[in-house]
Design an enzyme around this catalytic site. Structure first.
Site, PDB file in Angstrom:
ATOM      1  N   ILE A 236       0.860  -1.186   0.000  1.00 29.82           N
ATOM      2  CA  ILE A 236       0.000   0.000   0.000  1.00 29.82           C
ATOM      3  C   ILE A 236       0.895   1.235   0.000  1.00 29.82           C
ATOM      4  O   ILE A 236       1.754   1.400   0.855  1.00 29.82           O
ATOM      5  CB  ILE A 236      -0.929   0.016   1.238  1.00 29.82           C
ATOM      6  CG1 ILE A 236      -1.713  -1.300   1.342  1.00 29.82           C
ATOM      7  CG2 ILE A 236      -1.870   1.215   1.157  1.00 29.82           C
ATOM      8  CD1 ILE A 236      -2.555  -1.663   0.137  1.00 29.82           C
ATOM      9  N   LYS A 237       0.689   2.103  -0.994  1.00 29.05           N
ATOM     10  CA  LYS A 237       1.523   3.302  -1.132  1.00 29.05           C
ATOM     11  C   LYS A 237       0.958   4.443  -0.287  1.00 29.05           C
ATOM     12  O   LYS A 237      -0.216   4.803  -0.415  1.00 29.05           O
ATOM     13  CB  LYS A 237       1.580   3.752  -2.591  1.00 29.05           C
ATOM     14  CG  LYS A 237       2.582   2.997  -3.425  1.00 29.05           C
ATOM     15  CD  LYS A 237       2.577   3.460  -4.864  1.00 29.05           C
ATOM     16  CE  LYS A 237       3.619   4.509  -5.132  1.00 29.05           C
ATOM     17  NZ  LYS A 237       3.784   4.761  -6.584  1.00 29.05           N
ATOM     18  N   ILE A 238       1.830   4.995   0.550  1.00 26.95           N
ATOM     19  CA  ILE A 238       1.476   6.126   1.410  1.00 26.95           C
ATOM     20  C   ILE A 238       2.529   7.212   1.196  1.00 26.95           C
ATOM     21  O   ILE A 238       3.724   6.932   1.256  1.00 26.95           O
ATOM     22  CB  ILE A 238       1.436   5.699   2.893  1.00 26.95           C
ATOM     23  CG1 ILE A 238       0.355   4.630   3.116  1.00 26.95           C
ATOM     24  CG2 ILE A 238       1.191   6.901   3.806  1.00 26.95           C
ATOM     25  CD1 ILE A 238       0.323   4.052   4.521  1.00 26.95           C
TER      26      ILE A 238
END
Length: 373
Positions: A139-141
């Site tokens: 998951i890209k944050i």
């Protein structure tokens, strides 16, 4: 004879493709890139999905179904993108298995509109991970100030994270701390920390674009001579920081307990200045244990004529510091540059997100009209 991409992998670099579309999955193109170009992962972002959906023949049937059940634009985007990432994760499952979970990773980003909202980022990250429901999803944050506590919280929940939009060494140090804190909390909560993976996406070419613009404004021969050097110097010093931080007692204790290092990932590796070699941000950033995520054009250039001459990062640190000393002498405020780049990066992704919303909204309306006929 070994290809340049195979040589890159032999030097310890993981090659990820910075692109994804349903077309790539359905035609077997993605599987072909794994087989012939040594690709071992995929990164996505709102710009990539906006591009994929704008050429949307592969999505038409799903859009019609979503329109028929009255899905909102954001619900449709969520379903379409998580379906693509789940399918890509399945394509990469053999790579994931053969590398012990290190590679074979597919990234999906939280909405960039949440970049300054910690709690909403955490909630959507968990929602995305649950929807994709694959062990090899990342998951890209974004590494905004609000993103840092979200990174810790999501890692602590046992979810693997790709930290994006890193431009400065100072922020990168905070990202590493956020990761280590998250792993410590995951361990305390009883999660299996050996399966947690993270990469820290350090942007390269955008640094040169902004720095070189300011050097051109300075206009001296000394300033001109510094063009095309800041992005590499910044990334190389990031690798030095990575080596130092993951050799600390704190990191060693976690690694001995089964944790993994958070690998540096070179992002924004497409060369934007036509005067620079088109493989610059690949051949000059070779170091063991890094990921290089490439647009297809850069991947093909590397495969065709990239010259891989071994490690081009370690041993360059003093030289890289000298580049920054010279930039300061030329009057270039690098702290201001990295803040401008972070703010611009968020805004560019928001603009792409809105473009994606517009594309999907139009497609849903067309699907509703067609169903009503």
């Amino acid at each position: 004879m070994s290809t340049p991409t195979a040589q890159l992998v032999n030097e310890g670099v993981s090659i990820w493709l910075d692109d994804l579309s349903r077309q790539r999955i359905l035609t077997g193109n993605l599987a072909d890139l794994i087989a012939t170009r040594n690709v071992s992962g995929v990164t996505t972002n709102p710009t990539i999905f906006a591009g994929a959906l704008s050429q949307g023949e592969a999505y038409e049937a799903q859009v019609r179904q979503l329109a028929a059940k009255g899905a909102s634009t954001d619900e449709a985007i969520f379903e379409i993108t998580t379906d693509d990432v789940r399918a890509a994760s399945d394509v990469f499952a053999p790579v994931f298995a053969s590398t012990g979970g290190v590679d074979g990773r597919v990234s999906i980003e939280v909405s960039p509109e949440l970049a300054h909202d910690t709690e909403a980022t955490i909630a959507q990250a968990k929602e995305l991970a649950a929807a994709v429901d694959r062990p090899n999803v990342l998951i890209k944050i974004p590494a905004t100030k609000a993103g840092l506590p979200a990174i810790t919280e999501v890692i602590a929940a046992g979810i693997s994270v790709n930290v994006t939009l890193i431009f400065s060494l100072e922020r990168y140090a905070e990202v590493i701390d956020a990761y280590l804190t998250g792993v410590e909390r995951a361990q305390a909560a009883g999660h299996e920390i050996s399966t947690l993976q993270s990469v820290a996406s350090f942007f390269v070419s955008r640094v040169d674009t902004e720095v070189d613009k300011r050097l051109a404004a300075v206009g001296t021969p000394e300033a001109e001579a510094l063009k095309g050097k800041a992005g590499l110097a910044n990334a190389r010093l990031a690798y030095e920081l990575y080596e130092k931080e993951f050799a600390s007692d704190r990191a060693k204790a976690l690694l001995e307990a089964g944790a993994t290092v958070q690998r540096p990932l070179w992002a924004s590796t497409g060369v934007k200045d036509p005067e620079l070699p088109d493989t610059l941000y690949v051949t000059e950033l070779v170091a063991r244990g890094v990921v290089n995520t490439m647009p297809e054009k850069t991947l093909e250039a590397t495969f065709d004529h990239g010259v891989i001459g071994g490690d081009t990062v370690t041993g360059t640190y003093d030289q890289s510091r000298e580049v920054f000393a010279q930039l300061a002498d030329a009057g270039v405020d690098f702290a201001d540059i990295t803040q401008v780049l972070e703010d611009e990066g968020v805004q560019k992704f928001i603009a792409s997100w809105q473009e994606l919303q517009e594309t999907v909204s139009t497609a849903l309306q067309a699907g509703t009209t067609e169903a009503a006929r």
